[in-house]
Design a protein around this motif. Structure first.
Motif, PDB file in Angstrom:
ATOM      1  N   SER A 187       0.826  -1.208   0.000  1.00  0.00           N
ATOM      2  CA  SER A 187       0.000   0.000   0.000  1.00  0.00           C
ATOM      3  C   SER A 187       0.860   1.258   0.000  1.00  0.00           C
ATOM      4  CB  SER A 187      -0.920  -0.018   1.222  1.00  0.00           C
ATOM      5  OG  SER A 187      -1.660   1.174   1.324  1.00  0.00           O
ATOM      6  N   TYR A 188       1.909   1.246   0.768  1.00  0.00           N
ATOM      7  CA  TYR A 188       2.831   2.379   0.849  1.00  0.00           C
ATOM      8  C   TYR A 188       3.480   2.639  -0.505  1.00  0.00           C
ATOM      9  CZ  TYR A 188       6.722   5.145   2.852  1.00  0.00           C
ATOM     10  OH  TYR A 188       7.641   6.117   3.160  1.00  0.00           O
ATOM     11  N   ALA A 189       4.002   1.587  -1.115  1.00  0.00           N
ATOM     12  CA  ALA A 189       4.649   1.728  -2.418  1.00  0.00           C
ATOM     13  C   ALA A 189       3.662   2.176  -3.496  1.00  0.00           C
ATOM     14  CB  ALA A 189       5.305   0.405  -2.814  1.00  0.00           C
ATOM     15  N   ASP A 190       2.450   1.659  -3.445  1.00  0.00           N
ATOM     16  CA  ASP A 190       1.430   2.048  -4.432  1.00  0.00           C
ATOM     17  C   ASP A 190       1.063   3.523  -4.300  1.00  0.00           C
ATOM     18  OD1 ASP A 190       1.376  -0.514  -5.419  1.00  0.00           O
ATOM     19  OD2 ASP A 190      -0.475  -1.098  -4.368  1.00  0.00           O
ATOM     20  N   TYR A 191       0.984   3.995  -3.070  1.00  0.00           N
ATOM     21  CA  TYR A 191       0.632   5.409  -2.866  1.00  0.00           C
ATOM     22  C   TYR A 191       1.717   6.323  -3.438  1.00  0.00           C
ATOM     23  CZ  TYR A 191      -0.600   9.787  -0.589  1.00  0.00           C
ATOM     24  OH  TYR A 191      -0.930  11.102  -0.357  1.00  0.00           O
ATOM     25  N   GLU A 192       2.962   5.985  -3.189  1.00  0.00           N
ATOM     26  CA  GLU A 192       4.050   6.806  -3.728  1.00  0.00           C
ATOM     27  C   GLU A 192       4.066   6.780  -5.255  1.00  0.00           C
ATOM     28  OE1 GLU A 192       7.514   7.038  -0.402  1.00  0.00           O
ATOM     29  OE2 GLU A 192       7.371   5.125  -1.441  1.00  0.00           O
ATOM     30  N   ARG A 193       3.741   5.653  -5.824  1.00  0.00           N
ATOM     31  CA  ARG A 193       3.667   5.585  -7.287  1.00  0.00           C
ATOM     32  C   ARG A 193       2.527   6.466  -7.799  1.00  0.00           C
ATOM     33  NH1 ARG A 193       5.734   2.094 -11.081  1.00  0.00           N
ATOM     34  NH2 ARG A 193       4.606   1.989 -13.061  1.00  0.00           N
ATOM     35  N   GLN A 194       1.421   6.495  -7.085  1.00  0.00           N
ATOM     36  CA  GLN A 194       0.301   7.348  -7.468  1.00  0.00           C
ATOM     37  C   GLN A 194       0.698   8.826  -7.427  1.00  0.00           C
ATOM     38  OE1 GLN A 194      -3.170   6.979  -4.914  1.00  0.00           O
ATOM     39  NE2 GLN A 194      -3.733   9.107  -5.343  1.00  0.00           N
ATOM     40  N   ILE A 195       1.404   9.223  -6.384  1.00  0.00           N
ATOM     41  CA  ILE A 195       1.866  10.614  -6.275  1.00  0.00           C
ATOM     42  C   ILE A 195       2.802  10.941  -7.434  1.00  0.00           C
ATOM     43  CG2 ILE A 195       3.227  12.220  -4.885  1.00  0.00           C
ATOM     44  CD1 ILE A 195       0.454  11.651  -3.765  1.00  0.00           C
ATOM     45  N   ALA A 196       3.710  10.027  -7.734  1.00  0.00           N
ATOM     46  CA  ALA A 196       4.672  10.256  -8.819  1.00  0.00           C
ATOM     47  C   ALA A 196       3.982  10.387 -10.168  1.00  0.00           C
ATOM     48  CB  ALA A 196       5.695   9.123  -8.853  1.00  0.00           C
ATOM     49  N   SER A 197       2.896   9.656 -10.336  1.00  0.00           N
ATOM     50  CA  SER A 197       2.234   9.592 -11.647  1.00  0.00           C
ATOM     51  C   SER A 197       1.218  10.709 -11.861  1.00  0.00           C
ATOM     52  CB  SER A 197       1.523   8.237 -11.799  1.00  0.00           C
ATOM     53  OG  SER A 197       2.425   7.168 -11.634  1.00  0.00           O
ATOM     54  N   THR A 198       0.673  11.262 -10.790  1.00  0.00           N
ATOM     55  CA  THR A 198      -0.465  12.179 -10.946  1.00  0.00           C
ATOM     56  C   THR A 198      -0.240  13.578 -10.388  1.00  0.00           C
ATOM     57  OG1 THR A 198      -1.487  11.429  -8.869  1.00  0.00           O
ATOM     58  CG2 THR A 198      -2.063  10.238 -10.880  1.00  0.00           C
ATOM     59  N   GLU A 199       0.702  13.755  -9.469  1.00  0.00           N
ATOM     60  CA  GLU A 199       0.877  15.051  -8.817  1.00  0.00           C
ATOM     61  C   GLU A 199       2.120  15.776  -9.329  1.00  0.00           C
ATOM     62  OE1 GLU A 199      -1.354  16.260  -7.003  1.00  0.00           O
ATOM     63  OE2 GLU A 199      -2.558  14.502  -6.461  1.00  0.00           O
ATOM     64  N   ASP A 200       2.179  17.071  -9.020  1.00  0.00           N
ATOM     65  CA  ASP A 200       3.370  17.841  -9.357  1.00  0.00           C
ATOM     66  C   ASP A 200       4.593  17.220  -8.691  1.00  0.00           C
ATOM     67  OD1 ASP A 200       1.821  19.586 -10.804  1.00  0.00           O
ATOM     68  OD2 ASP A 200       1.671  21.073  -9.187  1.00  0.00           O
ATOM     69  N   THR A 201       5.725  17.395  -9.315  1.00  0.00           N
ATOM     70  CA  THR A 201       6.945  16.724  -8.862  1.00  0.00           C
ATOM     71  C   THR A 201       7.283  17.034  -7.405  1.00  0.00           C
ATOM     72  OG1 THR A 201       7.768  16.941 -11.129  1.00  0.00           O
ATOM     73  CG2 THR A 201       9.358  16.321  -9.449  1.00  0.00           C
ATOM     74  N   ILE A 202       6.990  18.241  -6.962  1.00  0.00           N
ATOM     75  CA  ILE A 202       7.363  18.620  -5.604  1.00  0.00           C
ATOM     76  C   ILE A 202       6.696  17.722  -4.572  1.00  0.00           C
ATOM     77  CG2 ILE A 202       5.494  20.316  -5.391  1.00  0.00           C
ATOM     78  CD1 ILE A 202       9.104  20.518  -3.950  1.00  0.00           C
ATOM     79  N   TYR A 203       5.518  17.197  -4.881  1.00  0.00           N
ATOM     80  CA  TYR A 203       4.826  16.332  -3.918  1.00  0.00           C
ATOM     81  C   TYR A 203       5.491  14.961  -3.822  1.00  0.00           C
ATOM     82  CZ  TYR A 203       1.247  19.909  -3.686  1.00  0.00           C
ATOM     83  OH  TYR A 203       0.578  21.096  -3.492  1.00  0.00           O
ATOM     84  N   MET A 204       6.206  14.563  -4.841  1.00  0.00           N
ATOM     85  CA  MET A 204       6.977  13.318  -4.744  1.00  0.00           C
ATOM     86  C   MET A 204       8.110  13.491  -3.739  1.00  0.00           C
ATOM     87  SD  MET A 204       7.144  10.231  -5.598  1.00  0.00           S
ATOM     88  CE  MET A 204       8.309   8.919  -5.300  1.00  0.00           C
ATOM     89  N   LEU A 205       8.698  14.677  -3.715  1.00  0.00           N
ATOM     90  CA  LEU A 205       9.742  14.939  -2.727  1.00  0.00           C
ATOM     91  C   LEU A 205       9.165  14.955  -1.316  1.00  0.00           C
ATOM     92  CD1 LEU A 205      11.225  15.739  -5.370  1.00  0.00           C
ATOM     93  CD2 LEU A 205      12.413  17.474  -4.037  1.00  0.00           C
ATOM     94  N   VAL A 206       7.961  15.477  -1.185  1.00  0.00           N
ATOM     95  CA  VAL A 206       7.280  15.443   0.116  1.00  0.00           C
ATOM     96  C   VAL A 206       7.060  13.994   0.544  1.00  0.00           C
ATOM     97  CG1 VAL A 206       5.155  16.010   1.346  1.00  0.00           C
ATOM     98  CG2 VAL A 206       6.162  17.673  -0.226  1.00  0.00           C
ATOM     99  N   ALA A 207       6.670  13.142  -0.408  1.00  0.00           N
ATOM    100  CA  ALA A 207       6.411  11.728  -0.104  1.00  0.00           C
ATOM    101  C   ALA A 207       7.687  10.986   0.287  1.00  0.00           C
ATOM    102  CB  ALA A 207       5.758  11.055  -1.316  1.00  0.00           C
ATOM    103  N   MET A 208       8.817  11.400  -0.264  1.00  0.00           N
ATOM    104  CA  MET A 208      10.084  10.735   0.034  1.00  0.00           C
ATOM    105  C   MET A 208      10.654  11.143   1.395  1.00  0.00           C
ATOM    106  SD  MET A 208      11.707  11.289  -3.769  1.00  0.00           S
ATOM    107  CE  MET A 208      13.399  10.964  -3.258  1.00  0.00           C
ATOM    108  N   THR A 209      10.303  12.323   1.874  1.00  0.00           N
ATOM    109  CA  THR A 209      10.952  12.889   3.061  1.00  0.00           C
ATOM    110  C   THR A 209      10.780  12.065   4.329  1.00  0.00           C
ATOM    111  OG1 THR A 209      10.681  15.094   2.104  1.00  0.00           O
ATOM    112  CG2 THR A 209      11.216  14.978   4.439  1.00  0.00           C
ATOM    113  N   PRO A 210       9.585  11.520   4.642  1.00  0.00           N
ATOM    114  CA  PRO A 210       9.462  10.763   5.891  1.00  0.00           C
ATOM    115  C   PRO A 210      10.500   9.659   6.045  1.00  0.00           C
ATOM    116  CG  PRO A 210       7.293  11.209   5.022  1.00  0.00           C
ATOM    117  CD  PRO A 210       8.268  11.682   3.981  1.00  0.00           C
ATOM    118  N   CYS A 211      10.753   8.916   4.997  1.00  0.00           N
ATOM    119  CA  CYS A 211      11.754   7.841   5.062  1.00  0.00           C
ATOM    120  C   CYS A 211      13.141   8.417   5.352  1.00  0.00           C
ATOM    121  CB  CYS A 211      11.753   7.063   3.752  1.00  0.00           C
ATOM    122  SG  CYS A 211      13.051   5.797   3.647  1.00  0.00           S
ATOM    123  N   TYR A 212      13.505   9.475   4.624  1.00  0.00           N
ATOM    124  CA  TYR A 212      14.835  10.074   4.779  1.00  0.00           C
ATOM    125  C   TYR A 212      15.026  10.673   6.173  1.00  0.00           C
ATOM    126  CZ  TYR A 212      15.895   9.923  -0.273  1.00  0.00           C
ATOM    127  OH  TYR A 212      16.172   9.525  -1.553  1.00  0.00           O
TER     128      TYR A 212
END
Length: 343
Positions: A187-212
């Motif tokens: 579910s986690y991986a699918d959500y990040e793929r959805q953000i990458a595919s449908t949202e502006d690029t900056i939101y992908m960076l937001v999605a990556m930040t919690p892990c980092y």
């Protein structure tokens, strides 16, 4: 409060002589006077309340409350307004990371007590997650405009690709598609793929930040603990000095300065991915190998080898029991002795 009415007093006094001769009438008059006084008192109280609200003079409390809300002068509002977006996102998800800190996996890594089978299962899942997040980053990079952000995503994709190759070799993963992920990881991986595919690029960076940002924070909370056999893994993965998240924070804060990101949407994405981290860690629970599930559809899962051995032991015990019963039955019905064969 209601005011004193002399005319009403005189009116009642004039009638007193008439009603005093009849107790019933006197009782009725008293009840009417009581009801009238109570009604006027309540009306006066309500009127005074209304006047206070209209004039804002209720010790200044109601008016001051409204002023605080309108002007945003409360200490909490002021503090939030002074936060950068990255600070705001981190502050708003404090409860989730505290829950993550108390999970069995994190605590087991910290004190060296984590079940090795559980650790192995997590690492296989994590390897496949790295493969999936790498692909999601590639999607986001392809959609990003040329510039620093696209270049950064390309570099992060290469980093995750290296991590996956290292883990897949270490854990003998030939094909990530052959690994059954837990629901939380998938579910986690699918959500990040959805953000990458449908949202502006900056939101992908937001999605990556919690892990980092979460993993080194966990390391800071637990760095004084003896990690036992997991000491090397702890230092490599929960490294409290890792600061790779700072680049992500800088991109996110710059986006808010440029008004190219929505704070509410960023919080939604950040919270979901922080929750994904928690659920991924929390999917590892303390298990007894003797109660582990057998392989499903031919796929080896955590504990399946131990389960198979246990199943074999039970089958052998059952076979011995059946042979014992047959021997007893034979001794009852067979009178001829069978000569022993020489060994």
């Amino acid at each position: 409060m209601s005011s004193w009415n002399p005319q009403r007093y005189v009116s009642v006094n004039v009638k007193h002589e008439a009603v005093s001769r009849c107790p019933a009438k006197l009782l009725v008059v008293c009840l009417v006077m009581l009801y009238t006084s109570r009604t006027e008192a309540e009306s006066g109280h309500l009127w005074n309340q209304t006047e206070v609200i209209q004039n804002g003079t209720s010790s200044g409390h109601l008016w001051n409350q409204t002023e605080v809300i309108q002007n945003g002068t409360s200490s909490e509002t002021e503090a939030v307004r002074n936060m950068t977006l990255s600070e705001y996102l981190w502050n708003k998800t404090e409860a989730i990371r505290n829950k993550t800190l108390s999970t069995y996996f994190v605590q087991g890594i910290a004190n060296g007590s984590l079940n090795p089978t559980a650790f192995g299962g997590f690492m296989i899942q994590d390897a496949v997650y790295c493969y999936k997040i790498k692909n999601s980053i590639d999607i986001s990079a392809d959609r990003a405009p040329d510039g620093e952000l696209k270049e950064y995503l390309r570099n992060e994709s290469a980093a995750f690709d290296s991590i996956y190759k290292y883990l897949s070799e270490k854990w003998r993963i030939k094909n990530p598609a052959g690994i059954n992920l837990t629901e939380s990881c998938q579910s986690y991986a699918d959500y990040e793929r959805q953000i990458a595919s449908t949202e502006d690029t900056i939101y992908m960076l937001v999605a990556m930040t919690p892990c980092y940002k979460l993993w080194p924070w966990l390391g800071k909370q637990l760095q004084s603990v003896n990690h036992g056999v997991y000491n090397e893994w702890f230092n490599d993965n929960f490294n409290p000095y890792f600061d790779g998240y700072k680049m992500l924070d800088a991109f996110v804060d710059e986006a808010e300065t440029n008004m190219s990101i929505n704070r509410s949407k960023a919080l939604e994405v950040f919270t979901r991915c922080m929750q994904g981290e928690y659920e991924f860690f929390n999917s590892v629970q303390h298990t007894d190998l003797t109660n582990a599930s057998p392989p499903v559809n031919g796929n080896v899962t955590s504990g399946s080898v131990a389960s198979t051995l246990e199943h074999g032991r039970l089958s052998f015990s059952f076979t011995i029991l059946v042979l014992s019963v047959i021997t007893q039955i034979s001794s009852l019905y067979c009178t001829d002795k069978i000569p022993m064969l020489p060994i």
